[in-house]
Motif scaffolding. Sequence first.
Motif, PDB file in Angstrom:
ATOM      1  N   GLY B  62       0.712  -1.323   0.204  1.00 24.23           N
ATOM      2  CA  GLY B  62      -0.193  -0.049  -0.056  1.00 24.23           C
ATOM      3  C   GLY B  62       0.879   1.296  -0.255  1.00 24.23           C
ATOM      4  N   PHE B  63       2.044   1.302   0.011  1.00 27.24           N
ATOM      5  CA  PHE B  63       2.970   2.597   0.100  1.00 27.24           C
ATOM      6  C   PHE B  63       3.194   2.749  -1.484  1.00 27.24           C
ATOM      7  N   GLU B  64       3.161   4.100  -1.528  1.00 24.80           N
ATOM      8  CA  GLU B  64       3.770   4.534  -3.079  1.00 24.80           C
ATOM      9  C   GLU B  64       4.619   5.853  -2.983  1.00 24.80           C
ATOM     10  N   ALA B  65       5.195   5.980  -3.936  1.00 23.14           N
ATOM     11  CA  ALA B  65       6.145   7.133  -3.971  1.00 23.14           C
ATOM     12  C   ALA B  65       6.383   7.816  -5.497  1.00 23.14           C
ATOM     13  N   GLU B  66       6.549   9.037  -5.456  1.00 27.84           N
ATOM     14  CA  GLU B  66       6.659   9.420  -6.669  1.00 27.84           C
ATOM     15  C   GLU B  66       7.745  10.370  -6.905  1.00 27.84           C
ATOM     16  N   PHE B  67       8.504  10.098  -8.229  1.00 25.31           N
ATOM     17  CA  PHE B  67       9.761  10.724  -8.249  1.00 25.31           C
ATOM     18  C   PHE B  67       9.374  11.986  -9.110  1.00 25.31           C
ATOM     19  N   ASN B  68       9.919  13.267  -8.319  1.00 24.91           N
ATOM     20  CA  ASN B  68       9.650  14.524  -9.020  1.00 24.91           C
ATOM     21  C   ASN B  68      11.169  15.052  -9.379  1.00 24.91           C
ATOM     22  N   LYS B  69      11.405  15.071 -10.562  1.00 27.67           N
ATOM     23  CA  LYS B  69      12.794  15.414 -10.798  1.00 27.67           C
ATOM     24  C   LYS B  69      13.147  16.846 -10.814  1.00 27.67           C
ATOM     25  N   SER B  70      12.006  17.649 -10.871  1.00 25.80           N
ATOM     26  CA  SER B  70      12.301  18.932 -10.769  1.00 25.80           C
ATOM     27  C   SER B  70      12.478  19.410  -9.446  1.00 25.80           C
ATOM     28  N   GLN B  71      11.716  18.771  -8.456  1.00 25.37           N
ATOM     29  CA  GLN B  71      12.068  19.052  -7.064  1.00 25.37           C
ATOM     30  C   GLN B  71      12.897  18.062  -6.547  1.00 25.37           C
ATOM     31  N   THR B  72      13.612  17.452  -7.296  1.00 29.79           N
ATOM     32  CA  THR B  72      14.514  16.251  -6.755  1.00 29.79           C
ATOM     33  C   THR B  72      14.155  15.668  -5.498  1.00 29.79           C
ATOM     34  N   SER B  73      12.838  15.179  -5.465  1.00 31.50           N
ATOM     35  CA  SER B  73      12.202  14.548  -4.357  1.00 31.50           C
ATOM     36  C   SER B  73      11.480  13.023  -4.580  1.00 31.50           C
ATOM     37  N   PHE B  74      11.617  12.354  -3.550  1.00 31.22           N
ATOM     38  CA  PHE B  74      10.981  11.006  -3.955  1.00 31.22           C
ATOM     39  C   PHE B  74      10.285  10.580  -2.435  1.00 31.22           C
ATOM     40  N   HIS B  75       9.264  11.312  -2.252  1.00 28.26           N
ATOM     41  CA  HIS B  75       8.311  11.159  -1.112  1.00 28.26           C
ATOM     42  C   HIS B  75       7.657   9.942  -1.060  1.00 28.26           C
ATOM     43  N   LEU B  76       7.461   9.228   0.121  1.00 30.15           N
ATOM     44  CA  LEU B  76       6.698   7.999   0.279  1.00 30.15           C
ATOM     45  C   LEU B  76       5.457   8.306   1.047  1.00 30.15           C
ATOM     46  N   ARG B  77       4.522   7.766   0.731  1.00 31.60           N
ATOM     47  CA  ARG B  77       2.933   8.082   1.107  1.00 31.60           C
ATOM     48  C   ARG B  77       2.241   6.785   1.273  1.00 31.60           C
ATOM     49  N   LYS B  78       1.344   6.849   2.206  1.00 32.58           N
ATOM     50  CA  LYS B  78       0.461   5.714   2.510  1.00 32.58           C
ATOM     51  C   LYS B  78      -0.749   6.227   2.813  1.00 32.58           C
ATOM     52  N   PRO B  79      -2.081   6.114   2.181  1.00 29.99           N
ATOM     53  CA  PRO B  79      -3.326   6.723   2.482  1.00 29.99           C
ATOM     54  C   PRO B  79      -3.975   6.183   3.758  1.00 29.99           C
ATOM     55  N   SER B  80      -3.522   4.983   4.261  1.00 24.46           N
ATOM     56  CA  SER B  80      -3.949   4.544   5.909  1.00 24.46           C
ATOM     57  C   SER B  80      -3.085   3.702   6.357  1.00 24.46           C
ATOM     58  N   VAL B  81      -2.255   4.187   7.334  1.00 24.81           N
ATOM     59  CA  VAL B  81      -1.365   3.111   8.011  1.00 24.81           C
ATOM     60  C   VAL B  81      -1.980   2.192   9.016  1.00 24.81           C
ATOM     61  N   HIS B  82      -1.223   1.249   9.181  1.00 24.43           N
ATOM     62  CA  HIS B  82      -1.535   0.004  10.260  1.00 24.43           C
ATOM     63  C   HIS B  82      -0.331   0.178  11.314  1.00 24.43           C
ATOM     64  N   ILE B  83      -0.704  -0.541  12.545  1.00 30.39           N
ATOM     65  CA  ILE B  83       0.170  -0.680  13.358  1.00 30.39           C
ATOM     66  C   ILE B  83       1.371  -1.466  12.996  1.00 30.39           C
ATOM     67  N   SER B  84       1.320  -2.336  11.986  1.00 34.63           N
ATOM     68  CA  SER B  84       2.287  -3.247  11.457  1.00 34.63           C
ATOM     69  C   SER B  84       3.493  -2.206  10.706  1.00 34.63           C
ATOM     70  N   ASP B  85       2.911  -0.992  10.238  1.00 35.11           N
ATOM     71  CA  ASP B  85       3.787  -0.196   9.608  1.00 35.11           C
ATOM     72  C   ASP B  85       4.808   0.655  10.227  1.00 35.11           C
ATOM     73  N   THR B  86       4.766   0.285  11.766  1.00 36.86           N
ATOM     74  CA  THR B  86       5.669   0.845  12.695  1.00 36.86           C
ATOM     75  C   THR B  86       7.246   0.521  12.342  1.00 36.86           C
ATOM     76  N   ALA B  87       7.865   1.326  12.048  1.00 32.26           N
ATOM     77  CA  ALA B  87       9.328   0.967  11.568  1.00 32.26           C
ATOM     78  C   ALA B  87      10.483   2.340  11.404  1.00 32.26           C
ATOM     79  N   GLU B  88      11.619   1.916  10.941  1.00 36.10           N
ATOM     80  CA  GLU B  88      12.342   2.953  10.311  1.00 36.10           C
ATOM     81  C   GLU B  88      12.462   2.971   8.755  1.00 36.10           C
ATOM     82  N   TYR B  89      12.429   4.019   8.190  1.00 41.52           N
ATOM     83  CA  TYR B  89      12.206   3.976   6.680  1.00 41.52           C
ATOM     84  C   TYR B  89      13.409   4.723   6.189  1.00 41.52           C
ATOM     85  N   PHE B  90      14.135   4.132   5.328  1.00 42.27           N
ATOM     86  CA  PHE B  90      15.166   5.226   4.759  1.00 42.27           C
ATOM     87  C   PHE B  90      15.079   5.036   3.307  1.00 42.27           C
TER      88      PHE B  90
END
Lengths: 114, 114
Positions: B62-90
């Motif tokens: 359920g995670f998604e990320a969008e590459f934005n070359k002009s903003q040099t970004s790659f943000h990670l998103r999820k519309p609805s998180v669960h307890i099991s998503d607790t973690a460190e993200y790199f």
Amino acid sequence: EAGVAQSPRYKIIEKRQSVAFWCNPISGHATLYWYQQILGQGPKLLIQFQNNGVVDDSQLPKDRFSAERLKGVDSTLKIQPAKLEDSAVYLCASSLDLVAAPQFFGPGTRLTVL
Amino acid sequence: AQSVTQLDSQVPVFEEAPVELRCNYSSSVSVYLFWYVQYPNQGLQLLLKYLSGSTLVESINGFEAEFNKSQTSFHLRKPSVHISDTAEYFCAVSRSSGNTPLVFGKGTRLSVIA
């Protein structure tokens, strides 16, 4: 499929002692990496092997760190002598020899230097 | 050289709420982009990657990320998180030529609150 194996999982030593870590990559993976992850930071590359040859060791502190990959399979990373600032998790990763091949990480070895 | 900045070191969010973990990168050459996840007491696992093509990439959980070359970004998103998503993200980048090592950000600790 077996993952990347590392041992030991934990190691506590005193400064100026030596220590060695072992990594067994996924079968068939020609590329092997050692990363150092200091608490609160992301992993940082120490050395990259392609089969048994070194590709990149520009960030390896060669005065105290050494690594080898005999026969292009298992690898060992050694620290001699250890310093307090070497306390970190040492991660081994392996991948196929393909552009942008995903890297598979082992569980890491947590080193504490007292 | 490449560098990665993760703007938030910790993100607490309530269960079923949306979340965005921010990642910006810097590079003088073209790169591939990755998100890795590290669950408590486990090794790093690849969550998703952008190599080329569609700038929106998705993971199986359920995670998604969008590459934005002009903003040099790659943000990670999820519309609805669960307890099991607790973690460190790199967030990580690698040069898009050859089989090259990853350059990681410092990580974002996602804590999902019931």
